[in-house]
Design a protein around this motif. Structure first.
Motif, PDB file in Angstrom:
ATOM      1  N   ARG A  31     -19.575   9.589-125.396  1.00 39.09           N
ATOM      2  CA  ARG A  31     -19.567   8.069-125.086  1.00 39.09           C
ATOM      3  C   ARG A  31     -18.983   8.573-123.244  1.00 39.09           C
ATOM      4  O   ARG A  31     -19.329   7.965-122.567  1.00 39.09           O
ATOM      5  CB  ARG A  31     -18.487   7.141-125.146  1.00 39.09           C
ATOM      6  N   ALA A  32     -18.301   9.229-123.190  1.00 39.88           N
ATOM      7  CA  ALA A  32     -18.033   9.909-121.948  1.00 39.88           C
ATOM      8  C   ALA A  32     -18.867  10.481-121.135  1.00 39.88           C
ATOM      9  O   ALA A  32     -19.492  10.860-119.993  1.00 39.88           O
ATOM     10  CB  ALA A  32     -16.560  10.922-121.540  1.00 39.88           C
ATOM     11  N   ILE A  33     -20.266  11.355-122.205  1.00 46.02           N
ATOM     12  CA  ILE A  33     -21.189  12.157-121.094  1.00 46.02           C
ATOM     13  C   ILE A  33     -22.429  11.179-120.434  1.00 46.02           C
ATOM     14  O   ILE A  33     -22.354  10.954-119.869  1.00 46.02           O
ATOM     15  CB  ILE A  33     -22.188  13.095-122.409  1.00 46.02           C
ATOM     16  N   VAL A  34     -22.458  10.630-121.442  1.00 45.10           N
ATOM     17  CA  VAL A  34     -23.457   8.919-121.161  1.00 45.10           C
ATOM     18  C   VAL A  34     -22.731   8.340-119.590  1.00 45.10           C
ATOM     19  O   VAL A  34     -23.475   8.001-118.966  1.00 45.10           O
ATOM     20  CB  VAL A  34     -23.700   8.235-122.383  1.00 45.10           C
ATOM     21  N   SER A  35     -21.510   8.005-119.631  1.00 48.02           N
ATOM     22  CA  SER A  35     -20.962   7.700-118.536  1.00 48.02           C
ATOM     23  C   SER A  35     -21.164   8.453-117.488  1.00 48.02           C
ATOM     24  O   SER A  35     -20.545   8.047-115.968  1.00 48.02           O
ATOM     25  CB  SER A  35     -19.033   7.394-118.943  1.00 48.02           C
ATOM     26  N   SER A  36     -21.521   9.447-117.376  1.00 47.99           N
ATOM     27  CA  SER A  36     -21.358  10.408-116.274  1.00 47.99           C
ATOM     28  C   SER A  36     -22.723  10.396-115.424  1.00 47.99           C
ATOM     29  O   SER A  36     -23.368  10.190-116.373  1.00 47.99           O
ATOM     30  CB  SER A  36     -21.329  11.969-116.193  1.00 47.99           C
ATOM     31  N   GLU A  37     -22.687  10.180-114.367  1.00 54.48           N
ATOM     32  CA  GLU A  37     -24.093   9.563-113.330  1.00 54.48           C
ATOM     33  C   GLU A  37     -24.723  11.224-112.798  1.00 54.48           C
ATOM     34  O   GLU A  37     -25.188  11.070-111.683  1.00 54.48           O
ATOM     35  CB  GLU A  37     -23.707   9.021-112.231  1.00 54.48           C
ATOM     36  N   LYS A  38     -24.027  11.824-112.913  1.00 55.53           N
ATOM     37  CA  LYS A  38     -23.780  13.468-112.140  1.00 55.53           C
ATOM     38  C   LYS A  38     -23.409  14.840-113.241  1.00 55.53           C
ATOM     39  O   LYS A  38     -22.720  14.807-114.194  1.00 55.53           O
ATOM     40  CB  LYS A  38     -23.050  13.473-110.827  1.00 55.53           C
ATOM     41  N   ALA A  39     -23.993  15.562-112.877  1.00 59.65           N
ATOM     42  CA  ALA A  39     -23.550  17.139-113.819  1.00 59.65           C
ATOM     43  C   ALA A  39     -22.573  17.621-113.338  1.00 59.65           C
ATOM     44  O   ALA A  39     -21.485  16.616-112.575  1.00 59.65           O
ATOM     45  CB  ALA A  39     -24.430  18.128-112.800  1.00 59.65           C
ATOM     46  N   PHE A  40     -22.094  17.821-114.548  1.00 59.90           N
ATOM     47  CA  PHE A  40     -20.044  17.699-114.832  1.00 59.90           C
ATOM     48  C   PHE A  40     -20.320  18.907-115.439  1.00 59.90           C
ATOM     49  O   PHE A  40     -21.271  19.607-116.372  1.00 59.90           O
ATOM     50  CB  PHE A  40     -19.759  16.901-115.621  1.00 59.90           C
ATOM     51  N   VAL A  41     -18.968  19.472-115.053  1.00 61.47           N
ATOM     52  CA  VAL A  41     -18.516  20.589-116.112  1.00 61.47           C
ATOM     53  C   VAL A  41     -17.791  20.304-117.206  1.00 61.47           C
ATOM     54  O   VAL A  41     -17.185  19.382-117.298  1.00 61.47           O
ATOM     55  CB  VAL A  41     -17.790  21.930-114.639  1.00 61.47           C
ATOM     56  N   ALA A  42     -17.219  21.454-118.134  1.00 60.59           N
ATOM     57  CA  ALA A  42     -16.555  21.207-119.961  1.00 60.59           C
ATOM     58  C   ALA A  42     -15.147  20.199-118.713  1.00 60.59           C
ATOM     59  O   ALA A  42     -14.584  19.827-120.122  1.00 60.59           O
ATOM     60  CB  ALA A  42     -16.585  22.298-120.459  1.00 60.59           C
TER      61      ALA A  42
END
Length: 160
Positions: A31-42
């Motif tokens: 859920r947290a991954i899909v909510s991201s609108e940009k590249a993210f780090v761990a």
């Protein structure tokens, strides 16, 4: 089916194939991954996931990221100081590629609907059918050459 449930369903199928299961922690991470609108780090994923479940560990995040890259559900992008950034693959908000600034090493999304069309046509001429595509470009910052500072550091929507 919405993006979050589709992503989670595909992740669950991958873990099941490997003898695992969709745990509550993995579900929160999806859920947290899909909510991201940009590249993210761990570390950003850990922070976002802990807003949903305070008990999520750093080790769980790293294991899930590795698994999801193996599953083809996440793309890994090497950015600043070779830092690994991630972006969900195949979701509507996923960019077609990323530019990595060779001066500041920031990861900047490349959003151009023509790129997949051009690249698919090129592949077809070469006798291939694209099964998935993600473009990574390393580029030098023109503002760094002109002004001595990289405008992409302030404007970056990748790792910060």
């Amino acid at each position: 089916m919405n993006d979050a449930s589709d992503f989670a369903t595909r992740a669950a199928a991958f873990w099941r194939e490997r003898g695992g299961r969709m745990t509550p922690v993995r579900e929160v991470l999806c859920r947290a991954i899909v909510s991201s609108e940009k590249a993210f780090v761990a570390e950003e994923l850990l922070e976002r996931a802990r807003k949903l479940d305070r008990g999520i560990s750093c080790a769980s995040v790293y294991r899930a990221l590795s698994d999801l890259v193996d599953a083809g559900l996440l793309r890994e992008i090497r950015g600043e100081r070779d830092q690994r950034s991630f972006v969900a693959a195949g979701l509507p908000q996923a960019p077609v590629g990323h530019v990595v600034c060779s001066d500041c090493r920031r990861v900047i999304p490349l959003e151009d609907e023509c790129v997949p069309l051009r690249e698919a046509a090129m592949l077809k001429r070469m006798g291939f059918a694209a099964g998935g595509m993600h473009l990574r470009i390393e580029a030098s910052c023109e503002s760094m050459k002109r002004c001595g500072t990289c405008e992409n550091q302030a404007a970056s929507t990748g790792t910060e």
